[in-house]
Design a protein around this motif. Sequence first.
Motif, PDB file in Angstrom:
ATOM      1  N   LEU A 103      24.051 -36.483  25.072  1.00  0.00           N
ATOM      2  CA  LEU A 103      23.532 -37.915  24.616  1.00  0.00           C
ATOM      3  C   LEU A 103      22.142 -37.829  24.010  1.00  0.00           C
ATOM      4  N   ASN A 104      21.503 -36.672  24.087  1.00  0.00           N
ATOM      5  CA  ASN A 104      20.396 -36.313  23.622  1.00  0.00           C
ATOM      6  C   ASN A 104      19.216 -36.957  24.218  1.00  0.00           C
ATOM      7  N   VAL A 105      19.583 -37.001  25.792  1.00  0.00           N
ATOM      8  CA  VAL A 105      18.490 -37.646  26.630  1.00  0.00           C
ATOM      9  C   VAL A 105      17.521 -36.231  27.142  1.00  0.00           C
ATOM     10  N   LEU A 106      16.423 -36.544  26.951  1.00  0.00           N
ATOM     11  CA  LEU A 106      15.162 -35.701  27.297  1.00  0.00           C
ATOM     12  C   LEU A 106      15.367 -35.243  28.691  1.00  0.00           C
ATOM     13  N   LYS A 107      14.929 -34.041  28.847  1.00  0.00           N
ATOM     14  CA  LYS A 107      14.974 -33.696  30.328  1.00  0.00           C
ATOM     15  C   LYS A 107      13.614 -34.183  31.095  1.00  0.00           C
ATOM     16  N   PRO A 108      13.720 -34.839  32.193  1.00  0.00           N
ATOM     17  CA  PRO A 108      12.464 -35.238  32.859  1.00  0.00           C
ATOM     18  C   PRO A 108      11.583 -33.896  33.128  1.00  0.00           C
ATOM     19  N   ASP A 109      10.398 -34.328  33.276  1.00  0.00           N
ATOM     20  CA  ASP A 109       9.505 -33.174  33.517  1.00  0.00           C
ATOM     21  C   ASP A 109       9.637 -32.737  34.992  1.00  0.00           C
ATOM     22  N   ILE A 110       9.986 -33.541  35.862  1.00  0.00           N
ATOM     23  CA  ILE A 110      10.385 -33.031  37.181  1.00  0.00           C
ATOM     24  C   ILE A 110      11.694 -33.613  37.469  1.00  0.00           C
ATOM     25  N   GLU A 111      12.563 -32.857  38.384  1.00  0.00           N
ATOM     26  CA  GLU A 111      13.931 -32.907  38.719  1.00  0.00           C
ATOM     27  C   GLU A 111      14.022 -32.702  40.225  1.00  0.00           C
ATOM     28  N   PRO A 112      13.743 -33.245  41.122  1.00  0.00           N
ATOM     29  CA  PRO A 112      13.884 -32.691  42.419  1.00  0.00           C
ATOM     30  C   PRO A 112      15.127 -32.797  43.062  1.00  0.00           C
ATOM     31  N   ARG A 113      15.585 -32.197  43.888  1.00  0.00           N
ATOM     32  CA  ARG A 113      16.931 -32.220  44.697  1.00  0.00           C
ATOM     33  C   ARG A 113      16.530 -32.911  46.236  1.00  0.00           C
ATOM     34  N   ALA A 114      17.102 -33.892  46.550  1.00  0.00           N
ATOM     35  CA  ALA A 114      16.880 -34.482  47.880  1.00  0.00           C
ATOM     36  C   ALA A 114      17.023 -33.171  48.992  1.00  0.00           C
ATOM     37  N   THR A 115      17.989 -32.395  48.811  1.00  0.00           N
ATOM     38  CA  THR A 115      18.242 -31.306  49.777  1.00  0.00           C
ATOM     39  C   THR A 115      16.807 -30.337  49.963  1.00  0.00           C
ATOM     40  N   LYS A 116      15.978 -30.497  48.921  1.00  0.00           N
ATOM     41  CA  LYS A 116      14.731 -29.513  48.866  1.00  0.00           C
ATOM     42  C   LYS A 116      13.520 -30.205  49.283  1.00  0.00           C
ATOM     43  N   THR A 117      13.771 -31.521  49.782  1.00  0.00           N
ATOM     44  CA  THR A 117      12.730 -32.400  50.162  1.00  0.00           C
ATOM     45  C   THR A 117      12.938 -32.927  51.674  1.00  0.00           C
ATOM     46  N   ILE A 118      13.510 -32.203  52.696  1.00  0.00           N
ATOM     47  CA  ILE A 118      14.003 -32.810  53.808  1.00  0.00           C
ATOM     48  C   ILE A 118      12.746 -32.818  54.705  1.00  0.00           C
ATOM     49  N   LYS A 119      11.984 -31.647  54.757  1.00  0.00           N
ATOM     50  CA  LYS A 119      10.793 -31.555  55.428  1.00  0.00           C
ATOM     51  C   LYS A 119      10.057 -32.672  55.445  1.00  0.00           C
ATOM     52  N   GLU A 120       9.607 -33.309  53.962  1.00  0.00           N
ATOM     53  CA  GLU A 120       8.980 -34.340  53.559  1.00  0.00           C
ATOM     54  C   GLU A 120       9.490 -35.741  54.110  1.00  0.00           C
ATOM     55  N   MET A 121      10.781 -35.490  54.091  1.00  0.00           N
ATOM     56  CA  MET A 121      11.537 -37.026  54.713  1.00  0.00           C
ATOM     57  C   MET A 121      11.355 -37.153  56.117  1.00  0.00           C
ATOM     58  N   ILE A 122      11.379 -35.893  56.813  1.00  0.00           N
ATOM     59  CA  ILE A 122      11.223 -36.164  58.229  1.00  0.00           C
ATOM     60  C   ILE A 122       9.983 -36.227  58.483  1.00  0.00           C
ATOM     61  N   ALA A 123       8.902 -35.993  57.904  1.00  0.00           N
ATOM     62  CA  ALA A 123       7.538 -36.236  58.071  1.00  0.00           C
ATOM     63  C   ALA A 123       7.235 -37.832  58.109  1.00  0.00           C
ATOM     64  N   MET A 124       7.837 -38.211  56.968  1.00  0.00           N
ATOM     65  CA  MET A 124       7.436 -39.585  56.522  1.00  0.00           C
ATOM     66  C   MET A 124       8.324 -40.566  57.656  1.00  0.00           C
ATOM     67  N   VAL A 125       9.338 -40.235  58.216  1.00  0.00           N
ATOM     68  CA  VAL A 125      10.071 -40.956  59.054  1.00  0.00           C
ATOM     69  C   VAL A 125       9.250 -40.917  60.448  1.00  0.00           C
ATOM     70  N   LYS A 126       8.871 -39.607  60.831  1.00  0.00           N
ATOM     71  CA  LYS A 126       7.835 -39.535  62.084  1.00  0.00           C
ATOM     72  C   LYS A 126       6.680 -40.583  61.998  1.00  0.00           C
ATOM     73  N   LYS A 127       5.972 -40.476  60.699  1.00  0.00           N
ATOM     74  CA  LYS A 127       4.914 -41.199  60.376  1.00  0.00           C
ATOM     75  C   LYS A 127       5.356 -42.758  60.811  1.00  0.00           C
ATOM     76  N   LEU A 128       6.426 -43.312  60.194  1.00  0.00           N
ATOM     77  CA  LEU A 128       6.850 -44.571  60.502  1.00  0.00           C
ATOM     78  C   LEU A 128       7.237 -45.096  61.693  1.00  0.00           C
ATOM     79  N   GLU A 129       7.659 -43.911  62.616  1.00  0.00           N
ATOM     80  CA  GLU A 129       8.243 -44.348  63.890  1.00  0.00           C
ATOM     81  C   GLU A 129       6.652 -44.550  65.018  1.00  0.00           C
ATOM     82  N   LYS A 130       5.848 -43.411  64.453  1.00  0.00           N
ATOM     83  CA  LYS A 130       4.821 -43.481  65.254  1.00  0.00           C
ATOM     84  C   LYS A 130       3.819 -44.833  65.235  1.00  0.00           C
TER      85      LYS A 130
END
Length: 465
Positions: A103-130
């Motif tokens: 479709l000639n859609v440009l590739k974004p500058d950053i394309e993160p996968r959710a599975t590679k950001t699990i550590k950051e998700m856990i940290a955010m949930v811990k902060k919200l719980e705290k």
Amino acid sequence: MLRIYNTLTNKIEEFTPVEQNKVKLYVCGPTVYDKAHLGHARCYITWDVLYRYLKFKGYEVTYCRNITDVDDKILKKADDNNVSPSVITDKYYKSFIDSMNNLNVLKPDIEPRATKTIKEMIAMVKKLEKDGFAYAIEGDVYFRVERYKKYGELSSQPIKDLLNGARIETNTKKENPLDFALWKKDELHGYNSPWGKGRPGWHIECSAMNKKYLGNTIDIHAGGADLAFPHHENERAQSECANECIFSKYWMHNGFVTINKEKMSKSLNNFLTIDDVLKTYDSNAIRLFILTNHYRMPVEFNDIALNSAKNGAKRLINSINGFEFTTTYDKNAIAEFEKAMDEDLNTSKALAVLFSLVDKIKKNDKAQIAANTIHYLGSTLGFDFSLNQKELKDDELLELIKPLYQEFGFDNNLNPKEVLDRIIEKRKQARDNKDWAESDRIRDELNKYGIALKDSKEGTTWIVQ
């Protein structure tokens, strides 16, 4: 000055980035468990145009578009096929990227996968719980919606109204029916966490990826209109509570693609994959079909509209075939284009500017400058001008111009290219005799059958529109 519609305030606002001349743009990407459909094409072409236009305006843009590769639908498909989730996500991620490239859609500058950001998700949930914005029960963690007083603003739904309309759930663990999952217990597919084995809720994924790759506050968060609630509403709530600041300054949402007035979606099983549509219509036709409509409005899919777009795209692309481009542009056309795009990406008006330049080329009115400008502005809208290299075979060309044989009195055995050359010679004779009416009649007659003429110092050539 660029002005965009902000879903949060329900009005068009002047765009002023948080940091001068820099734009942080986040778009919710696909959940990779099936092939992308025309609804996805509408979404990602829309934000591709925004990305291109921001760069056209001189902004330094960082565009992040995520990949959701941990989700209930992915896990179900993996279990049904007796394979690991990564087999499913890798297959459909590749399929998605192929569709975007086609479709000639440009590739974004950053394309993160959710599975590679699990550590950051856990940290955010811990902060919200705290901080008291979240609570854990039996391995699940939920967000306390009532603690975030601005909940419902993005989707224009006050908490009181949402509570009145909330369904009575079988899940009695939650303190409030509006509370949503930040972390879900999952012994089979889960990750280790302070709450036991589990996996993230959908909303926390985007919040964590935003924070990791773009920071606490971004300029524009975009996606389909169906994401405004609950996904973006929940994302905003958890991000602002965890980061203690504004999450996104502007929120933008594109309208649906509909079939028979119903939203196109996998859940309704009324979708056409991008691959299927590309068998009949090229990327320029699909892009023109989408951009003819304002991005916030719904688009009704039908073959009549797509065939019209197909013809329009051919006319646009082929109008500049054979030109060598320079950087001399029609300044008035650029000003009109920018005026249209600055008013909340009015692509239909921007397209009108391009087609007015096509008419100039047909009339040989500063054709080179018009061609340069079409290429420059058309590329900003994401049209692929490399597709104009295709030529019709003799039998295809014959089928196209067959009526011209009888009209101009040519033998049916003549090669169609020879016929066109002879018609051009007839027009030349008319011009030499200053018979401008006959010259224009011949040109217009050829246009009827998709043949455009280009006059230059070297002579006249023809192209198929």
